[in-house]
Structures are given as structure tokens and as C-alpha cells.
Scaffold this active site. Structure first.
Site, PDB file in Angstrom:
ATOM      1  N   HIS A 130     -12.138  19.324  37.545  1.00  0.00           N
ATOM      2  CA  HIS A 130     -13.549  19.455  37.988  1.00  0.00           C
ATOM      3  C   HIS A 130     -13.898  18.373  39.247  1.00  0.00           C
ATOM      4  CE1 HIS A 130     -17.556  20.954  38.868  1.00  0.00           C
ATOM      5  NE2 HIS A 130     -18.154  20.011  38.626  1.00  0.00           N
ATOM      6  N   TRP A 144     -24.155  24.991  30.930  1.00  0.00           N
ATOM      7  CA  TRP A 144     -25.144  25.870  31.739  1.00  0.00           C
ATOM      8  C   TRP A 144     -26.214  26.318  30.995  1.00  0.00           C
ATOM      9  CZ3 TRP A 144     -24.602  29.038  36.538  1.00  0.00           C
ATOM     10  CH2 TRP A 144     -23.861  28.238  37.858  1.00  0.00           C
ATOM     11  N   ASP A 155     -20.247  20.752  43.258  1.00  0.00           N
ATOM     12  CA  ASP A 155     -21.042  21.131  42.174  1.00  0.00           C
ATOM     13  C   ASP A 155     -22.314  21.321  42.448  1.00  0.00           C
ATOM     14  OD1 ASP A 155     -20.725  20.967  38.905  1.00  0.00           O
ATOM     15  OD2 ASP A 155     -22.578  19.812  39.323  1.00  0.00           O
TER      16      ASP A 155
END
Length: 297
Positions: free
Chosen positions: A278, A154, A108
Site C-alpha cells: 500500500h 474502514w 490514500d
């Protein structure tokens, strides 16, 4: 804050020229730096790091703004939390530890620090491992409805101060829990070790760290993207051998062909996908070890 530690690791605060980082270390052999992402800290490596210490000197910093490291206030141009600045922190850390070259594995945001480190300081990176990202400029270029809905943070975290800080600060544990569970394949917090989960929740209650995490994403929308675009325009490539691992249910899988994207950025790339969301190190630690133990050996 309490000081959680990965089994077998010691933790210490190490003063660098620009910041003091909290760092966990164990093992002997070639140096291997593990870099965490958002909204986590170095504890995210707790299920895999002990497997590396038999053959490596493993170095796990909390990035600036995260965990138990310093969290300086952002600057107007978002340079203080740029991946270039964070990569320089890692170079400074290696200097203090008298390490000329290290292998680097990042997930990440830590993976963004890792590839920036390989681009800016190629002599310092022997091998590069990337988990669950595509390069920042490519993410923005591939932004479409599906990716925007999945990676809404984001744009949310990059909004001007203090909007996201106030919204997260209203109920930080609920925000962190939602973020963590919604990015797993199982949509569950059960994949996270209890000590690690407690540390993620605890750091999110600190207004300085909420601000730092937002600053990290403000840099991603501005400075980091510009740095990537400048490198691409200049034809710069990562020269260290690169190994890329991503989850079938994570973010890069939504951004086209992520392995092909990395091959446009590096001279030597191998790539594997696994059955994970993720948070691959905690959802599928065996896939991380299968990919990277041989690679770093």
C-alpha cells in the site's frame, strides 16, 4: 511536537480561514501539491519529493488532523473531516500562496482529497495523480469478504466515538506499527525512513489526532460516500488528465479492475501497477517517480 522536515524543504504553519496547516515547501516552477494518507503525514513523501523540486514548486501540507496541523473536534454530521472540507483547505492554501492552478498528487486519504478537489474545483487542478485508491463510493459498493478483511480499519475507525479512540489509545504505537507493517508487501517497518516512522508514531500518541483520524473515516462512511454518489448520479466527471498508480499487493488490486473504475470517473486516465504494497512512495519510490515525473512535466 518536534518538527521533522524532508531534506531540502522548509516547514511553516499557514493560517487558513477554517484551520491552520503545517506545510513543507521547496523548489520553483509550476505548483505541485502532495497529499498524504493514513496513518501518515507529509513525511511520507520524503523519498520522492526532493526529485520534484528541480522542476516544481512542491507544496506538502499535513492534512487537518494529521502531523503538525490543527486537529479540530469532529461535528455530528462528520462534515469537518469530509474530503470536501479537506479539499477546501487546499483551495484556501493555494489562495494564500497566490497559486491559481496546481498539479495534485495524492496517496490514500490524500488521494481522496485530491479527486474531490478535482471534482469540486476543476479550474484549480491542472493534472491529477492518484496512488493506491479507488473512489470511496466504489470501495463501499465492492465490499466483499477479502476487501473487508484487508481494509477492516474502514469499519473499525468509523465506529461511534469513543470506541476506536479508546482502543487505539490503549497502545497507540503498537496499533500504528501493526497497521504500517501489515499493509506493506514485506510485512516490515524497514521500508519507512526513521524520521518518518517516528513522526507517524508520535502523532498517534495525541488523543486529538487519534480522534481526527477516526473522524476522517467516519466521514468516509457517510458524507464522502454520499458526495460521490451524488456526483455519479449527476454524471459529473474529473476533467483533469488523471494518472493512477497502484500496488499489486495493495488495496485497489482487491477491488476488481481499479483502472476501469477510474475511467468511469474521469475523461482521461492512464494507469500502471507496480510491485508494492500500500505504501508505494516508501516501498517503491522509483515506481512513483517513473509514473509521475513525466506526467507532471
Amino acid at each position: 511536537m518536534a518538527e521533522p522536515r524532508i531534506a531540502g524543504f522548509d516547514r511553516q504553519r499557514i493560517a487558513l480561514p477554517d484551520v491552520t496547516l503545517s506545510v513543507q515547501m521547496a523548489g520553483r516552477g509550476p505548483a505541485l501539491v502532495l497529499l498524504h494518507g493514513y496513518p501518515q503525514n507529509g513525511m511520507c513523501w520524503s523519498l520522492v519529493a526532493p526529485e520534484f523540486i528541480a522542476s516544481h514548486r512542491v507544496i506538502i501540507p499535513d492534512l487537518r488532523g494529521y502531523g503538525l496541523s490543527d486537529a479540530p473536534a469532529d461535528d455530528a454530521r462528520h462534515h469537518r473531516y469530509s474530503k470536501r472540507r479537506m479539499a477546501q483547505d487546499i483551495v484556501d492554501l493555494l489562495d494564500v500562496l497566490d497559486v491559481d492552478q496546481a498539479m495534485v498528487l495524492g496517496h490514500d486519504r490524500g488521494a481522496r482529497v485530491a479527486y474531490r478537489l478535482a471534482l469540486d474545483h476543476p479550474a484549480r487542478v491542472g493534472r491529477l495523480g492518484i496512488i493506491e485508491i479507488a473512489p470511496t463510493a466504489d470501495y463501499w459498493a465492492n465490499w466483499g469478504a477479502e476487501l473487508a478483511m484487508a481494509a477492516y480499519h474502514w469499519t473499525f475507525l468509523a465506529q461511534p466515538h469513543p470506541l476506536p479512540e479508546r482502543m487505539i489509545g490503549a497502545d497507540p504505537q503498537a496499533y500504528v506499527d501493526w497497521t504500517l507493517q501489515s499493509w506493506t508487501k514485506a510485512k516490515s517497518l524497514a521500508v519507512f525512513p526513521a524520521d518518518s516512522l517516528a513522526s507517524y508514531r508520535r502523532q498517534a500518541t495525541d488523543p486529538a489526532r487519534i480522534h481526527a483520524m477516526c473522524a476522517d473515516y467516519r466521514a468516509g462512511a457517510t458524507t464522502d460516500r454520499a458526495d460521490d454518489e451524488a456526483d455519479r448520479a449527476a454524471g459529473r466527471k474529473i476533467t483533469a488528465p488523471l494518472r493512477f498508480l497502484y500496488g499489486h499487493h495493495g488495496f485497489p488490486a482487491r477491488s476488481g479492475d481499479p483502472a476501469a473504475i477510474w475511467r468511469s470517473w474521469a475523461t482521461s486516465v492512464t494507469a500502471t501497477a507496480c510491485d508494492s504494497g500500500h505504501f508505494v512512495m516508501e516501498e517503491a519510490p522509483e515506481a512513483v517517480l517513473e509514473s509521475f515525473v513525466p506526467f507532471f512535466a
